[in-house]
Design a protein around this motif. Structure first.
Motif, PDB file in Angstrom:
ATOM      1  N   LYS A   1     -35.988  42.318 -12.837  1.00 20.28           N
ATOM      2  CA  LYS A   1     -35.837  40.984 -12.313  1.00 20.28           C
ATOM      3  C   LYS A   1     -34.219  40.822 -12.168  1.00 20.28           C
ATOM      4  CE  LYS A   1     -39.246  39.106 -15.476  1.00 20.28           C
ATOM      5  NZ  LYS A   1     -39.675  38.666 -16.817  1.00 20.28           N
TER       6      LYS A   1
ATOM      7  N   GLN B   1     -44.640  42.250 -22.115  1.00 25.12           N
ATOM      8  CA  GLN B   1     -45.372  41.284 -21.477  1.00 25.12           C
ATOM      9  C   GLN B   1     -45.290  39.928 -21.702  1.00 25.12           C
ATOM     10  OE1 GLN B   1     -46.707  44.432 -23.115  1.00 25.12           O
ATOM     11  NE2 GLN B   1     -46.663  42.998 -24.856  1.00 25.12           N
ATOM     12  N   GLN B   2     -45.528  39.045 -20.730  1.00 28.01           N
ATOM     13  CA  GLN B   2     -45.992  37.502 -21.248  1.00 28.01           C
ATOM     14  C   GLN B   2     -47.136  37.474 -22.127  1.00 28.01           C
ATOM     15  OE1 GLN B   2     -45.096  34.659 -18.355  1.00 28.01           O
ATOM     16  NE2 GLN B   2     -44.102  36.092 -17.095  1.00 28.01           N
TER      17      GLN B   2
ATOM     18  N   SER C   1     -41.855  34.451 -20.619  1.00 29.75           N
ATOM     19  CA  SER C   1     -40.778  35.102 -19.663  1.00 29.75           C
ATOM     20  C   SER C   1     -39.473  33.814 -19.675  1.00 29.75           C
ATOM     21  CB  SER C   1     -41.241  35.067 -18.314  1.00 29.75           C
ATOM     22  OG  SER C   1     -40.162  35.339 -17.249  1.00 29.75           O
TER      23      SER C   1
ATOM     24  N   ASP D   1     -40.968  46.354 -18.123  1.00 25.59           N
ATOM     25  CA  ASP D   1     -41.564  44.959 -18.482  1.00 25.59           C
ATOM     26  C   ASP D   1     -42.939  44.541 -17.515  1.00 25.59           C
ATOM     27  OD1 ASP D   1     -41.246  42.353 -19.104  1.00 25.59           O
ATOM     28  OD2 ASP D   1     -39.608  41.602 -18.113  1.00 25.59           O
ATOM     29  N   GLU D   2     -43.339  43.507 -17.548  1.00 29.12           N
ATOM     30  CA  GLU D   2     -44.481  43.006 -16.899  1.00 29.12           C
ATOM     31  C   GLU D   2     -45.671  44.222 -16.953  1.00 29.12           C
ATOM     32  OE1 GLU D   2     -43.518  42.274 -12.844  1.00 29.12           O
ATOM     33  OE2 GLU D   2     -42.055  40.705 -13.367  1.00 29.12           O
TER      34      GLU D   2
END
Length: 585
Positions: free
Chosen positions: A204, A472-473, A165, A436-437
């Protein structure tokens, strides 16, 4: 002096002291030449029948050594000139294409060229791509393309983007990919591209709320980079932004601080919450599905859909008027605590402990969801997120919402969009979903309503024209079936522990190591046609990526006039084509 041929510069010869196979071989780099990682090379093998086999590949490792040295300390004597030796560089080549497909090794001593022009396009299968989407530039500074067939569902779909991230620039690459798809004409021309849609969840800050504003930091070199890719540098032309209402605001004002025009509030009415059976998405954490109270969730959802009747500023259940989400929660808890009505709502003999666990979880959702499920805003302004009736790019802002509310919005919105596509029964227009995520919404372990929707999109979305661009991370923590159904896999900067996971087995060892050092803007992209992931550097965004970069939108005059006449108006698909002269004064 480096010799040059039609295929490109001569960079060396196939090494004779290392095994050469049809899939990998080594090249001794000629004096005055060099090879770096990701360079594309080509060599020829003459066959006994007089035909020629062309073998092309990508440099996946490079080494240099002293020839003539025996001990480590010899390097000092060689440097002083007292011990004769020479420096020799060699590069490992991983084969990408063999034409014709006669899989023979290249002959030791065969001349190797740095592939350029048509030879490079052939080595990377760009010549086979009928519809090419520019992704950025390779290490040689030439454009790199993605086959649109593996993006729009023709032969594959979905994109998985992984990386640390804040460093891997996952969202920036996802938005650049969308911009390229919409602007390059690969979807079938301007009309087809205009009919495609994108749904982006902003999680974010407010960075994605200015996609329709030019980037004030845009310079000539960046504009030239876009031109080299066949793209015009600029913002997304047609964007609509949705944000949740501010807490405690009865007027439903969007909860954004940096953007003041072109933003609509989104929420669900109490009647929609009951009719559409949205209660399970209140319990959208994967841990919830492990609890016994899930049977209570589905029983209450079904009964609520049967008995709730729309009423002014809310709903009515058995003559009781309910005007807000908190009131609905209190009503349900009272019904479940009452021995006379508990069985009606749960539909079976359920233990009191299970009912209490459900009630506690439901009560805990009041604070998070009260501003999203309303009984007081239904007739005041539009509130539904519907990409088919929105702009080309729909941004749903979630950053001000707590985790439970974010899950609810993502789950319900994806469910609604997927159901609309199912009812339409056609893959056109395409809908790209940027989320995202992804490891939070579709974790490897457990189950939840959101995860089931995402799995449905991953497994059936291709045929319905829904393409998931998930970021994703840690891909190792995302549901395997979602990752495995992604035709395109993208990796940015990785954590060392994550890079060792089997999910990144498609990366050669050298690229795994390089992923630990990758700078922002550098991605490794794997697509089905090309055996080796390509290192890609994509240009700086030509649209604003944060409020401080936002210049005035191209239709600023139009936007200000429309907003002045209607503070809740959105300048999108219905007004973007108007010229200033078309507006009556």
């Amino acid at each position: 002096m480096v010799e040059r041929t039609e295929q490109g510069d001569v960079v060396g010869r196939v090494l004779g002291t290392a095994d050469a196979t049809p899939l990998t071989f080594w090249v001794a780099v000629a004096p005055g030449a060099y090879l770096q990682l990701d360079d594309v090379v080509v060599t020829n093998r003459e066959m006994p029948d007089g035909s020629t086999v062309t073998i092309a590949g990508v440099v996946t490792a490079v080494r240099a050594r002293h020839e003539g040295a025996q001990f480590d300390s010899d390097v000092f004597a060689i440097a002083d000139g007292t011990l004769p030796a020479q420096v020799q560089e060699a590069a490992e080549i991983t084969t990408t294409r063999v034409q014709p497909e006669v899989y023979v090794p290249p002959a030791p001593g065969a001349i190797v060229h740095r592939a350029e022009g048509d030879a490079r396009a052939s080595a990377l299968y760009f010549d086979n791509m009928q519809r090419k989407v520019p992704m950025g530039f390779g290490r040689d500074g030439a454009p790199v393309f993605l086959n649109a067939d593996f993006l729009d569902g023709s032969r594959g779909a979905h994109v998985s983007i992984s990386g640390i991230s804040g460093v891997a620039t996952k969202t920036s690459f996802a938005t650049f990919l969308l911009y390229s798809v919409f602007r390059c004409g690969a979807l079938g021309g301007a009309g087809e591209s205009a009919n495609s849609r994108a749904l982006i969840f902003n999680v974010k800050g407010e960075d994605l709320l200015f996609l329709d504003h030019p980037n004030a930091r845009l310079d000539e070199s960046t504009i030239d980079a876009y031109n080299k890719l066949g793209l015009t540098a600029g913002p997304f032309p047609d964007v609509r932004v949705y944000a949740p209402p501010r807490p405690g605001d009865s007027s439903g004002t969007p909860d954004v601080s940096s953007r003041h025009t072109g933003v609509d509030s989104f929420y669900w009415t109490l009647a929609e919450f009951c009719e559409l059976r949205l209660l399970p998405f209140v319990f959208a954490d994967a841990d919830d599905e492990r609890q016994q109270y899930t049977m209570v969730v589905h029983a209450v959802t079904a009964h609520l859909a049967r008995v709730a009747v729309p009423a002014d500023s809310g709903i009515s259940i058995d003559g009781t008027r309910i005007g807000g989400y908190a009131e609905l929660v209190d009503y349900l808890v009272n019904q479940l605590n009452d021995d006379a009505t508990r069985g009606i709502w749960t539909g079976s003999a359920v233990g009191l402990g299970t009912v209490n666990a459900f009630a506690r979880r439901l009560i805990g959702s009041k604070k998070d969801l009260a501003r999203l499920i309303r009984g007081d805003l239904a007739v005041r302004r539009p509130h539904s997120i519907n990409t088919a009736e929105s702009a080309q790019v729909t941004v749903v802002d979630l950053h001000n919402l707590p985790d439970r509310a974010q899950r609810f919005v993502v789950g319900v919105t994806l469910k609604s969009e997927f159901e609309r596509k199912e009812k339409a029964g056609t893959a056109k227009p395409l809908l790209f979903v940027v989320l995202d995520e992804l490891n939070k919404y579709a974790p490897r372990e457990g189950s939840s309503p959101i995860k089931e929707v995402l799995l449905d999109i991953a497994e059936r979305g291709r045929s319905l024209g829904v393409v998931l661009i998930g970021a994703q991370q840690t891909a190792s923590e995302v549901e395997r079936r979602i990752v495995s159904n992604s035709a395109i896999r993208v990796v940015g900067r990785l954590d060392p522990a994550e890079a060792s996971r089997p999910e990144y087995g498609f990366l050669p060892p050298a690229q795994r190591q390089r992923a630990l050092l990758a700078k922002p803007g550098t991605m490794f992209v794997a697509q089905p046609e090309i055996p080796v992931p390509l290192c890609v550097e994509f240009p700086f965004p030509s649209w604003a990526t944060r409020p401080s970069e936002a210049g005035p939108p191209p239709n600023a005059t139009l936007r200000s006039i429309v907003q002045a006449s209607d503070p809740f108006a959105v300048v999108g698909a219905s007004t973007k084509s108007l010229e200033d002269d078309d507006i009556p004064f």
